[in-house]
Design a protein around this motif. Structure first.
Motif, PDB file in Angstrom:
ATOM      1  N   ARG A 132       0.801  -1.237   0.000  1.00 45.50           N
ATOM      2  CA  ARG A 132       0.000   0.000   0.000  1.00 45.50           C
ATOM      3  C   ARG A 132       0.831   1.282   0.000  1.00 45.50           C
ATOM      4  N   GLN A 133       2.127   1.179  -0.208  1.00 51.47           N
ATOM      5  CA  GLN A 133       2.976   2.377  -0.263  1.00 51.47           C
ATOM      6  C   GLN A 133       2.725   3.088  -1.591  1.00 51.47           C
ATOM      7  N   LEU A 134       2.644   4.409  -1.533  1.00 54.42           N
ATOM      8  CA  LEU A 134       2.411   5.189  -2.744  1.00 54.42           C
ATOM      9  C   LEU A 134       3.621   5.091  -3.669  1.00 54.42           C
ATOM     10  N   TYR A 135       3.381   5.278  -4.972  1.00 55.22           N
ATOM     11  CA  TYR A 135       4.461   5.214  -5.942  1.00 55.22           C
ATOM     12  C   TYR A 135       5.466   6.330  -5.688  1.00 55.22           C
ATOM     13  N   ALA A 136       6.734   6.076  -6.035  1.00 53.08           N
ATOM     14  CA  ALA A 136       7.785   7.082  -5.871  1.00 53.08           C
ATOM     15  C   ALA A 136       7.532   8.248  -6.816  1.00 53.08           C
ATOM     16  N   LYS A 137       7.746   9.455  -6.304  1.00 52.60           N
ATOM     17  CA  LYS A 137       7.493  10.662  -7.107  1.00 52.60           C
ATOM     18  C   LYS A 137       8.714  11.104  -7.891  1.00 52.60           C
ATOM     19  N   SER A 138       9.898  10.619  -7.496  1.00 51.74           N
ATOM     20  CA  SER A 138      11.123  11.022  -8.189  1.00 51.74           C
ATOM     21  C   SER A 138      12.078   9.836  -8.263  1.00 51.74           C
ATOM     22  N   ASP A 139      13.094   9.983  -9.112  1.00 50.66           N
ATOM     23  CA  ASP A 139      14.109   8.941  -9.224  1.00 50.66           C
ATOM     24  C   ASP A 139      14.896   8.804  -7.928  1.00 50.66           C
ATOM     25  N   GLU A 140      15.108   9.903  -7.242  1.00 51.53           N
ATOM     26  CA  GLU A 140      15.840   9.872  -5.971  1.00 51.53           C
ATOM     27  C   GLU A 140      15.084   9.042  -4.937  1.00 51.53           C
ATOM     28  N   GLU A 141      13.782   9.242  -4.876  1.00 55.50           N
ATOM     29  CA  GLU A 141      12.963   8.477  -3.927  1.00 55.50           C
ATOM     30  C   GLU A 141      12.981   6.989  -4.278  1.00 55.50           C
ATOM     31  N   LEU A 142      12.951   6.684  -5.582  1.00 49.39           N
ATOM     32  CA  LEU A 142      13.013   5.295  -6.035  1.00 49.39           C
ATOM     33  C   LEU A 142      14.350   4.666  -5.664  1.00 49.39           C
ATOM     34  N   LYS A 143      15.444   5.405  -5.867  1.00 46.93           N
ATOM     35  CA  LYS A 143      16.775   4.893  -5.507  1.00 46.93           C
ATOM     36  C   LYS A 143      16.874   4.653  -4.002  1.00 46.93           C
ATOM     37  N   GLU A 144      16.267   5.531  -3.211  1.00 44.61           N
ATOM     38  CA  GLU A 144      16.281   5.391  -1.754  1.00 44.61           C
ATOM     39  C   GLU A 144      15.524   4.119  -1.330  1.00 44.61           C
ATOM     40  N   ARG A 145      14.421   3.861  -1.985  1.00 48.40           N
ATOM     41  CA  ARG A 145      13.652   2.642  -1.677  1.00 48.40           C
ATOM     42  C   ARG A 145      14.430   1.392  -2.045  1.00 48.40           C
TER      43      ARG A 145
END
Length: 182
Positions: A132-145
């Motif tokens: 249920r986590q919302l989709y990443a809004k940026s590439d940085e957030e995706l890399k952090e995940r």
């Protein structure tokens, strides 16, 4: 009473009796199945040895059928496992499932579509159908995940990193990630 009824009664009685001596199964006498074919039962190892010559041909034929059934039976699941939501086996076709980077889960397209439709009807923001986590809004957030998944030693995330390194030609880095994933 018809002859078919007599045959059924005889078969039921045979299942509860030793194939060699004919002793019936009761509370103090437990019969064990033939190890190879499960067609007949015996009260002791001696009875099984005594009956071996009469039973051997049928036993070999039945054991071969059982082995073929086991060999040619379709697996209950694929090597990818099951969808964590509907518990159906995931297809080997990569177009029929989605990998979510937040939790590293593979979710079938049916569950993904149902999740998206529910969020469209509700007008709420969409995210992962499993965690249920919302989709990443940026590439940085995706890399952090992804970094979080690596730190948690998630085998699927480590394998994905290995595949990326392999695709880039960094075979040593790919080997390192694949080894950690295994």
């Amino acid at each position: 009473m018809s002859t078919t009824d007599n045959n059924i009664d005889t078969e039921a009685a045979d299942e509860k009796c030793c194939a060699s001596c004919g002793i019936a199964e009761v509370d103090d006498i437990k019969l064990k199945n033939c190890d190879d074919c499960d067609l007949v039962r015996y009260c002791s190892d001696t009875c099984q040895e005594d009956h071996r010559l009469q039973h051997e041909a049928i036993c070999k034929e039945r054991a071969a059928k059982l082995r073929d059934e086991l060999l040619f039976k379709q697996p209950e699941s694929s090597y990818l496992g099951d969808c964590p939501i509907c518990c159906l086996p995931l297809s080997l076709d990569s177009k029929k499932y989605v990998k979510y980077s937040c939790c590293s889960k593979l979710v079938c397209k049916g569950c993904t579509t149902a999740h998206i439709m529910r969020h469209l009807d509700e007008g709420s923001p969409n995210g992962c159908p499993f965690c249920r986590q919302l989709y990443a809004k940026s590439d940085e957030e995706l890399k952090e995940r992804r970094k979080k998944r690596f730190e948690a030693n998630d085998p699927f995330a480590l394998r994905e990193a290995g595949m990326k390194h392999f695709g880039d030609g960094d075979y040593d880095g790919a080997f390192e990630y694949f080894t950690k994933a295994a």
